[in-house]
Design a protein around this motif. Structure first.
Motif, PDB file in Angstrom:
ATOM      1  N   GLY A  26      -1.215   4.831  -0.337  1.00  0.00           N
ATOM      2  CA  GLY A  26      -1.850   4.916   0.628  1.00  0.00           C
ATOM      3  C   GLY A  26      -1.151   5.994   1.808  1.00  0.00           C
ATOM      4  O   GLY A  26      -0.059   6.226   1.844  1.00  0.00           O
TER       5      GLY A  26
ATOM      6  N   ALA B  32       0.787  -1.363  -0.001  1.00  0.00           N
ATOM      7  CA  ALA B  32      -0.023   0.122   0.079  1.00  0.00           C
ATOM      8  C   ALA B  32       0.740   1.248  -0.117  1.00  0.00           C
ATOM      9  O   ALA B  32       0.601   2.204   0.685  1.00  0.00           O
TER      10      ALA B  32
ATOM     11  N   SER C 119      -2.388  -2.777  12.776  1.00  0.00           N
ATOM     12  CA  SER C 119      -3.516  -3.490  13.533  1.00  0.00           C
ATOM     13  C   SER C 119      -4.279  -2.648  14.001  1.00  0.00           C
ATOM     14  O   SER C 119      -4.312  -1.318  13.981  1.00  0.00           O
TER      15      SER C 119
HETATM   16  N1  LIG Z   1      -8.887   5.184  10.147  1.00  0.00           N
HETATM   17  C1  LIG Z   1      -8.753   4.416  11.462  1.00  0.00           C
HETATM   18  O1  LIG Z   1      -8.967   5.026  12.338  1.00  0.00           O
HETATM   19  C2  LIG Z   1      -7.845   3.334  11.643  1.00  0.00           C
HETATM   20  C3  LIG Z   1      -7.797   2.706  12.841  1.00  0.00           C
HETATM   21  C4  LIG Z   1      -7.042   1.395  13.101  1.00  0.00           C
HETATM   22  C5  LIG Z   1      -6.560   0.695  11.869  1.00  0.00           C
HETATM   23  N2  LIG Z   1      -6.810   1.097  10.648  1.00  0.00           N
HETATM   24  C6  LIG Z   1      -6.172   0.477   9.505  1.00  0.00           C
HETATM   25  O2  LIG Z   1      -5.344   1.373   8.520  1.00  0.00           O
HETATM   26  C7  LIG Z   1      -5.626   0.874   7.388  1.00  0.00           C
HETATM   27  C8  LIG Z   1      -5.548   2.058   6.404  1.00  0.00           C
HETATM   28  O3  LIG Z   1      -4.476   2.783   6.172  1.00  0.00           O
HETATM   29  P1  LIG Z   1      -4.300   4.010   5.196  1.00  0.00           P
HETATM   30  O4  LIG Z   1      -5.243   5.180   5.699  1.00  0.00           O
HETATM   31  O5  LIG Z   1      -2.992   4.425   5.142  1.00  0.00           O
HETATM   32  O6  LIG Z   1      -5.064   3.597   3.946  1.00  0.00           O
HETATM   33  P2  LIG Z   1      -5.592   4.341   2.626  1.00  0.00           P
HETATM   34  O7  LIG Z   1      -5.082   5.583   2.573  1.00  0.00           O
HETATM   35  O8  LIG Z   1      -6.851   4.254   2.407  1.00  0.00           O
HETATM   36  O9  LIG Z   1      -4.686   3.506   1.444  1.00  0.00           O
HETATM   37  C9  LIG Z   1      -5.073   2.459   1.294  1.00  0.00           C
HETATM   38  C10 LIG Z   1      -4.000   1.643   0.127  1.00  0.00           C
HETATM   39  O10 LIG Z   1      -4.362   0.437  -0.270  1.00  0.00           O
HETATM   40  C11 LIG Z   1      -4.257   0.123  -1.641  1.00  0.00           C
HETATM   41  N3  LIG Z   1      -5.330  -0.730  -2.003  1.00  0.00           N
HETATM   42  C12 LIG Z   1      -6.670  -0.406  -2.024  1.00  0.00           C
HETATM   43  N4  LIG Z   1      -7.289  -1.446  -2.419  1.00  0.00           N
HETATM   44  C13 LIG Z   1      -6.394  -2.398  -2.699  1.00  0.00           C
HETATM   45  C14 LIG Z   1      -6.403  -3.816  -3.048  1.00  0.00           C
HETATM   46  N5  LIG Z   1      -7.495  -4.615  -3.375  1.00  0.00           N
HETATM   47  N6  LIG Z   1      -5.420  -4.406  -3.492  1.00  0.00           N
HETATM   48  C15 LIG Z   1      -4.123  -3.711  -3.077  1.00  0.00           C
HETATM   49  N7  LIG Z   1      -4.089  -2.550  -2.660  1.00  0.00           N
HETATM   50  C16 LIG Z   1      -5.115  -2.071  -2.262  1.00  0.00           C
HETATM   51  C17 LIG Z   1      -4.292   1.726  -2.134  1.00  0.00           C
HETATM   52  O11 LIG Z   1      -3.670   1.571  -3.457  1.00  0.00           O
HETATM   53  P3  LIG Z   1      -4.314   2.223  -4.908  1.00  0.00           P
HETATM   54  O12 LIG Z   1      -3.446   3.301  -4.995  1.00  0.00           O
HETATM   55  O13 LIG Z   1      -3.788   0.997  -5.581  1.00  0.00           O
HETATM   56  O14 LIG Z   1      -5.680   2.420  -4.603  1.00  0.00           O
HETATM   57  C18 LIG Z   1      -3.660   2.512  -0.979  1.00  0.00           C
HETATM   58  O15 LIG Z   1      -2.126   2.368  -1.153  1.00  0.00           O
HETATM   59  C19 LIG Z   1      -6.585  -0.215   7.260  1.00  0.00           C
HETATM   60  O16 LIG Z   1      -5.733  -1.531   7.296  1.00  0.00           O
HETATM   61  C20 LIG Z   1      -7.460   0.143   8.557  1.00  0.00           C
HETATM   62  O17 LIG Z   1      -7.893  -0.985   9.016  1.00  0.00           O
HETATM   63  C21 LIG Z   1      -7.531   2.313  10.437  1.00  0.00           C
END
Ligand SMILES: NC(=O)c1ccc[n+]([C@@H]2O[C@H](COP(=O)([O-])OP(=O)(O)OC[C@H]3O[C@@H](n4cnc5c(N)ncnc54)[C@H](OP(=O)(O)O)[C@@H]3O)[C@@H](O)[C@H]2O)c1
Length: 239
Positions: free
Chosen positions: A9, A6, A107
């Motif tokens: 992201g 990712a 996580s």
């Molecule tokens: N938000 C919260 O409060 C919170 C709390 C605890 C844990 N989390 C965890 O944090 C994580 C989210 O991190 P983030 O905010 O950095 O994510 P993000 O900014 O939404 O980025 C998502 C990334 O995943 C890639 N992606 C999307 N669908 C995919 C697929 N099917 N296969 C491969 N790559 C894919 C995207 O790449 P593309 O450029 O290809 O789209 C992008 O690089 C999640 O695991 C979530 O459970 C979040």
């Protein structure tokens, strides 16, 4: 070699920037390499595809020492279990098959609480930790509260209605962390090749104490993760 998933992201991009600033050898798994800045693309090995794919992860993990693992959101998945554990299963097998030594997984907080087995995304995130731990790889589970950036979703409501809403009691304390701090802790652990075993690393603001450690040996971010690329020192086992 450090593999980063990712990388386009929020957390992945900042983690990658830190690894490159430290001159680490990095391989990224990315669906569309054009989404990486050209300067970044020139400095990393690229494996194209999704990190939920068996062939892709086997190729990417060949010769790799460490892995940054992030499960992307999948609103179309039939279940949260499938979205998290199902997505991670090929990687867990490939970690074993390719001899990856250390995994840093994004996580969630919640292990050891009374609701850990029925807490939706949290339960599924903990199950991904368990999946990697079962392979025998060194694991640091970054135990996250809600991201501070989530609050930005409130701006429209604040602007148009003058309202700030949360689905929890206003009297409860809610720990939070910033995406930049998660990346700092992740990069520190990925650059540090001295740790082994399984542990949880709560990524929390300075005033919030870790609620749980699993199974112990848990560096935390409370010493100020953004100050350094080195991972914080391990704490004593607490069971
Ligand atoms: N938000 C919260 O409060 C919170 C709390 C605890 C844990 N989390 C965890 O944090 C994580 C989210 O991190 P983030 O905010 O950095 O994510 P993000 O900014 O939404 O980025 C998502 C990334 O995943 C890639 N992606 C999307 N669908 C995919 C697929 N099917 N296969 C491969 N790559 C894919 C995207 O790449 P593309 O450029 O290809 O789209 C992008 O690089 C999640 O695991 C979530 O459970 C979040």
């Amino acid at each position: 070699m450090i593999v980063v998933t990712a990388p386009t992201g929020r957390i992945g991009r900042l983690t990658l920037e830190r690894l490159l600033a430290a001159d680490a050898a990095v391989r990224v798994i990315v669906r569309d390499p054009a989404r990486l800045p050209a300067a970044t693309r020139a400095r990393v090995e690229v494996v194209q595809g999704t990190h939920g794919d068996r062939e892709v992860v086997n190729e990417a993990f060949t010769g790799a020492d460490a892995l940054f693992w992030l499960v992307p959101a999948d609103p179309r998945s039939p279940s949260v279990e499938e979205a998290f554990v199902g997505f991670s299963r090929p990687a867990a097998q490939a970690v074993k098959d390719q001899g990856v030594k250390r995994v840093v997984n994004v996580s969630a907080l919640g292990r050891g609480t009374p609701v850990a087995d029925r807490a939706g995304f949290v339960t599924a995130s903990l199950a991904v930790d368990d999946l990697f731990a079962s392979t025998g790889v060194g694991l640091r589970a970054l135990a996250m509260p809600s991201f501070m950036e989530n609050l930005l979703r409130q701006t429209e409501l604040i602007r148009t209605e003058g309202l700030f809403t949360m689905p929890v009691s206003g009297s409860l304390k809610a720990p939070a962390c910033a995406v930049a701090d998660i990346a700092a802790v992740a990069a520190g652990l990925l650059l540090d090749d001295t740790w082994t075993g399984v542990g949880e690393v709560p990524v929390l603001d300075r005033k919030t104490s870790p609620s749980t450690r699993w199974p112990g040996s848990c560096p935390t971010s409370s010493s100020g993760p953004s100050a350094s690329n080195r991972s914080p020192p391990p704490r004593s086992r607490t069971g």
